[in-house]
Design an enzyme around this catalytic site. Structure first.
Site, mmCIF file in Angstrom:
data_model
loop_
_atom_site.group_PDB
_atom_site.id
_atom_site.type_symbol
_atom_site.label_atom_id
_atom_site.label_comp_id
_atom_site.label_asym_id
_atom_site.label_seq_id
_atom_site.Cartn_x
_atom_site.Cartn_y
_atom_site.Cartn_z
ATOM 1 N N HIS A 262 44.799 38.911 38.978
ATOM 2 C CA HIS A 262 45.579 40.588 37.908
ATOM 3 C C HIS A 262 45.392 41.972 38.516
ATOM 4 C CE1 HIS A 262 46.304 41.852 33.857
ATOM 5 N NE2 HIS A 262 45.148 43.410 34.220
ATOM 6 N N GLU A 263 43.706 41.778 38.679
ATOM 7 C CA GLU A 263 42.981 43.408 39.612
ATOM 8 C C GLU A 263 43.222 43.353 40.396
ATOM 9 O OE1 GLU A 263 41.616 45.194 37.025
ATOM 10 O OE2 GLU A 263 41.467 43.100 36.030
ATOM 11 N N HIS A 266 46.573 44.785 40.434
ATOM 12 C CA HIS A 266 46.601 46.468 40.216
ATOM 13 C C HIS A 266 46.349 47.178 41.699
ATOM 14 C CE1 HIS A 266 47.031 47.166 35.864
ATOM 15 N NE2 HIS A 266 45.222 46.133 35.744
ATOM 16 N N GLU A 292 50.060 47.751 34.118
ATOM 17 C CA GLU A 292 49.597 46.817 34.163
ATOM 18 C C GLU A 292 51.770 45.468 34.645
ATOM 19 O OE1 GLU A 292 47.819 44.754 31.718
ATOM 20 O OE2 GLU A 292 46.208 47.063 32.451
#
Ligand code: ZN
Length: 497
Positions: A262-263, A266, A292
């Protein structure tokens, strides 16, 4: 004009440097700084914050920005956009009296401390007066920001430019109609058990897994570091300095695994922004929702897909042969997509996640309009959890007190999480028209997906508003139906319903 542009460059460079400094201090506080450092750091940070506020709102800066803004049609595209964005960021600051701004910041500082104590003590009464004040302040903020709008619309726009209740209402209505019944059907089936998930996975080895995952994603480690924090997050100062964090749990290895993906998503976004926008306010994702969309695209759409298991399974088996004994690719896929309606948003599975957001959206909307007051809020929260997720909320801690957002003054922020997932599903549908993404994942050609995202989303930074980026990338307006179809197809297949 030449001189005025030079002055503007000095102003934006100074703002960049001060924000860079603040960012490093926040990162330091969240990662390696000792606990006792908090007070001194907060003292220094409030000095820098005040300097930023004064610099932005001073009569000379205002005069300069207004002068250039009026003449913007004669300026290059990048400066034009920088001026538009800086004007937007000033919309609130220039209307809000300095004393109210300072008072609000100190209310938030206190509220976050009280929230944390209230959560520990399971005591809603303790936090309630702060929540009430924060709501009142947010109504004022909405009026300073956009007096012509409904207060909640103004707040929504502060977190996601271009979005209002007129966009979110039909989105969340449809979500309720199309996702709640699927979740109920799945909840009626016996909950499968995957014992290997709760076995101990050594943290030292989980760190090796993080490195392998970052390599698999193609994250350039000379520009992106990883470290640990209580809650995973990403921070970045420019495309050459991204920092992601994770949190390792010995008996929940998938928690850090998906935090890293997830990170990492980003970070991919920020690293892909065009060089020409670096050190301007255009560098940085277009919005919270767009950010997101990227993190969740990597985490869920790629990372929890059946195709990705063919890459992930051998890596996990290699690092954790004991724990993975007898666990097939298919079992891993089902285990990592276990649907289990729960009380806690951050522990939610992909299917039920957005329903946690739906609940917060409904409550925020009513708190701001005055239809609901802080006394009745917990009861209503519990009712919605029962209606949508079918769970009973036993205490405030795992109910209304679970998230820090409201204590931090963020009302209108939550919907961007669900919006990001929906943006991602629409991108997936579009991408699949030009190539078969499952085939590419299986053949370890994730780079093709990355290239599509880079060319259509990342490279633009904040040069365009999020709605425009979606319509440019997908050749149509935002349409959340892709998201509901994606979820229903995926989970009805897994649960054979
Ligand atoms: Zn995120």
């Amino acid at each position: 004009m030449e001189n005025r542009l030079k002055e503007f460059k000095t102003l934006t460079d100074t703002l960049y440097a001060k924000n860079h400094l603040l960012g490093v201090m926040i990162f330091d506080g969240e990662t390696i700084a000792p606990i006792a450092s908090a007070d001194a750091r907060s003292k220094s940070m409030s000095v820098i914050n005040e300097e930023i506020f004064k610099l932005l709102t001073s009569p000379s800066s205002q005069e300069l920005i207004n002068y250039l803004y009026e003449k913007r049609s004669s300026l290059d595209e990048i400066t034009q956009r920088e001026l538009t964005l800086i004007k937007r960021s000033l919309k609130l600051l220039k209307n809000m009296p300095m004393n109210e701004y300072v008072e609000y910041q100190s209310l938030l500082n206190k509220a976050q401390v009280v929230w944390s104590q209230a959560k520990k003590a399971n005591d809603y009464e303790m936090f309630k007066p702060y929540l009430e004040k924060i709501i009142e302040y947010n109504k004022k903020i909405a009026a300073y920001y956009a007096p012509e709008k409904e207060p909640y619309d103004a707040l929504l726009e502060m977190y996601e430019y271009g979005m209002s209740m007129a966009d979110y209402d039909p989105f969340f209505d449809e979500m309720q109609k199309q996702i709640v019944p699927t979740l109920k059907e799945i909840s009626n089936k016996p909950l499968p058990e995957y014992k290997f998930l709760s076995m101990p996975f050594s943290i030292e080895k989980q760190k090796i897994l993080s490195d392998r995952i970052m390599d698999l994603m193609g994250l350039d480690r000379t520009c992106c570091s990883i470290t640990e924090s209580e809650h995973p997050f990403t921070t970045g100062f420019n495309k050459w300095d991204l920092r992601i964090t994770t949190h390792y749990y010995e008996n929940m290895f998938e928690s850090s695994l998906y935090s890293v993906i997830h990170e990492g998503g980003h970070a991919m976004y920020e690293m892909g922004i065009d060089d020409k926008y670096q050190f301007t306010n255009i560098a940085g994702g277009a919005s919270l929702g767009m950010h997101e969309s990227q993190s969740r695209f990597y985490e869920n759409i790629i990372g929890r897909s059946k195709a990705f298991m063919s890459l992930l399974h051998p890596i996990i088996c290699d690092i954790f042969p004991e724990q993975m004994k007898g666990v097939s690719e298919e079992t891993l896929y089902k285990a990592l997509n276990l649907v289990h309606p729960s009380l806690i948003r951050i522990e939610a599975d992909e299917l039920s996640y957005s329903l946690h957001i739906l609940i917060r959206y409904e409550i925020e909307k009513m708190l701001i309009s005055g239809e609901l007051n802080v006394d009745e809020a917990p009861k209503y929260w519990n009712k919605l959890y029962k209606d949508y997720l079918g769970v009973d909320v036993p205490d405030y801690r795992s109910g209304i007190l679970q998230d820090i957002h409201w204590a931090g003054g963020s009302i209108g922020y939550f919907p961007t999480y669900a919006l990001g997932s929906a943006y991602g599903a629409q991108m997936l549908a579009k991408m699949n028209e030009s190539f078969d993404i499952n085939k590419d994942i299986t053949e370890n050609k994730i780079q093709n997906i990355h290239k599509w995202l880079n060319k259509n989303i990342h490279v633009h930074g904040s040069m365009y508003d999020p709605k425009k980026i979606i319509s440019m990338a997908c050749k149509e307006e935002f349409n959340p139906q892709y998201y509901f179809d994606y979820l229903n197809n995926k989970f009805k297949d897994i649960y054979e319903i």
